[in-house]
Design an enzyme around this catalytic site. Structure first.
Site, PDB file in Angstrom:
ATOM      1  N   PHE A   1      -6.184  -2.257  -7.909  1.00  0.00           N
ATOM      2  CA  PHE A   1      -7.270  -3.004  -7.285  1.00  0.00           C
ATOM      3  C   PHE A   1      -7.283  -2.806  -5.772  1.00  0.00           C
ATOM      4  CE2 PHE A   1      -7.981  -4.843 -11.279  1.00  0.00           C
ATOM      5  CZ  PHE A   1      -9.154  -5.593 -11.232  1.00  0.00           C
TER       6      PHE A   1
ATOM      7  N   SER B   1       0.656  -7.506 -14.261  1.00  0.00           N
ATOM      8  CA  SER B   1       0.285  -6.197 -13.721  1.00  0.00           C
ATOM      9  C   SER B   1       0.472  -5.166 -14.820  1.00  0.00           C
ATOM     10  CB  SER B   1       1.174  -5.837 -12.524  1.00  0.00           C
ATOM     11  OG  SER B   1       1.085  -4.468 -12.195  1.00  0.00           O
TER      12      SER B   1
ATOM     13  N   THR C   1      -6.940  -4.345  -3.112  1.00  0.00           N
ATOM     14  CA  THR C   1      -6.354  -5.490  -2.430  1.00  0.00           C
ATOM     15  C   THR C   1      -5.766  -5.014  -1.100  1.00  0.00           C
ATOM     16  OG1 THR C   1      -4.252  -5.126  -3.550  1.00  0.00           O
ATOM     17  CG2 THR C   1      -5.810  -6.639  -4.610  1.00  0.00           C
TER      18      THR C   1
ATOM     19  N   VAL D   1       5.654 -20.853  -3.211  1.00  0.00           N
ATOM     20  CA  VAL D   1       5.719 -21.104  -4.657  1.00  0.00           C
ATOM     21  C   VAL D   1       7.146 -21.230  -5.182  1.00  0.00           C
ATOM     22  CG1 VAL D   1       3.477 -20.088  -5.188  1.00  0.00           C
ATOM     23  CG2 VAL D   1       5.529 -18.627  -5.189  1.00  0.00           C
TER      24      VAL D   1
ATOM     25  N   TYR E   1       9.753  -5.153  -9.450  1.00  0.00           N
ATOM     26  CA  TYR E   1       8.365  -5.586  -9.635  1.00  0.00           C
ATOM     27  C   TYR E   1       7.994  -5.608 -11.114  1.00  0.00           C
ATOM     28  CZ  TYR E   1       3.309  -5.862  -8.859  1.00  0.00           C
ATOM     29  OH  TYR E   1       1.991  -6.247  -8.860  1.00  0.00           O
TER      30      TYR E   1
ATOM     31  N   CYS F   1      -1.727 -16.327  -8.380  1.00  0.00           N
ATOM     32  CA  CYS F   1      -1.914 -14.992  -7.799  1.00  0.00           C
ATOM     33  C   CYS F   1      -0.835 -14.635  -6.781  1.00  0.00           C
ATOM     34  CB  CYS F   1      -3.276 -14.892  -7.121  1.00  0.00           C
ATOM     35  SG  CYS F   1      -4.686 -14.952  -8.244  1.00  0.00           S
TER      36      CYS F   1
END
Length: 261
Positions: free
Chosen positions: A201, A155, A203, A65, A168, A91
């Protein structure tokens, strides 16, 4: 008179980070509802394998990306294959846990680590937004004047960043901050922009943690007191696509959690 809710059936969606986690769950749901999915992910991901599992309504488009050339090539592939792009779901992202200064180690956060997270999460998201907007802008508008929908992933760390999350949180806060101005930028051509801010989540990042740690994290969620299911994220993506009045908004999907330090 209210605009009709638009079905996802027949739409073409490009999903970054689509080979795993929230992205893959989104692809599965949309394909299951009759849409076509393009899994945009790095070349060494499981994108090719996962796309084949989803059948003829899904292809893999390898791209980083952060690369204008690679993303443009992926979008060109999608348009040549399916004729248009109606939806983009961002995502793709990475995370690091590094303190600004670690006293015991006498170690400072490197600029390289900070820049890497910003480059992938924030700049990578914007890179996809700007390029896919150029493709969506060529679509014929529907009866409500819409040409496309762009959904980003922030987030809860954008609002309640934890120790070690300076990079982050900054990257996700940037996504939150640019949602409204980009929605306003693209409004005249009929492209909606919405951001989802997930909480904790299940993940790959969290499922690799020890059971004790995962159970503790789940207990911090007020209700339901568990980790989020990626399928619940995917469900919200579908709802955003189908609701034509939802635009310029950041939606927390977190079971009412408000992270404490």
């Amino acid at each position: 008179m209210a605009a009709a809710v638009r079905s996802v059936k027949g739409l073409v969606a490009v999903i970054t980070g689509g080979a795993s986690g929230l992205g893959l769950s989104t692809a599965k749901r949309l394909v299951g509802q009759g849409a076509t999915a393009v899994l945009l992910d790095v070349p060494n991901s499981e994108g090719e394998t996962e796309a084949k599992k989803l059948g003829g309504n899904c292809i893999f488009a390898p791209a980083n990306v952060t690369s204008e050339k690679e993303v443009q090539a992926a979008l060109t592939l999608a348009k040549e294959k399916f004729g248009r792009i109606d939806v983009a779901v961002n995502c793709a992202g990475i995370a690091v846990a590094i303190k600004t200064y670690h006293e015991k180690k006498n170690q400072v956060h490197t600029l390289e680590d900070f820049q890497r997270v910003i480059n992938v999460n924030l700049i990578g998201t914007f890179n996809v937004i700007r390029l896919v907007a150029g493709v969506m802008g060529q679509n014929e508008p529907d009866q409500g004047g819409q040409r496309g929908v762009i959904i980003n992933t922030a987030s809860v760390a954008a609002f309640e960043g934890q120790v070690g999350q300076a990079a982050y949180s900054a990257s996700k806060g940037g996504i939150v901050g640019m949602t409204l101005p980009i929605a306003r930028d693209l409004a005249p051509i009929g492209i909606r922009v919405v951001t989802i801010a997930p909480g904790l989540f299940a993940t790959p990042l969290l499922t690799t943690l020890p059971d004790k740690v995962r159970n503790f994290l789940a207990s911090q969620v007020p209700f339901p007191s568990r980790l989020g299911d990626p399928a619940e994220y995917a469900h919200l993506v579908q709802m955003v696509i189908e609701n034509p009045f939802l635009n310029g908004e950041v939606i927390r999907l977190d079971g009412a959690i408000r992270m404490q330090p």
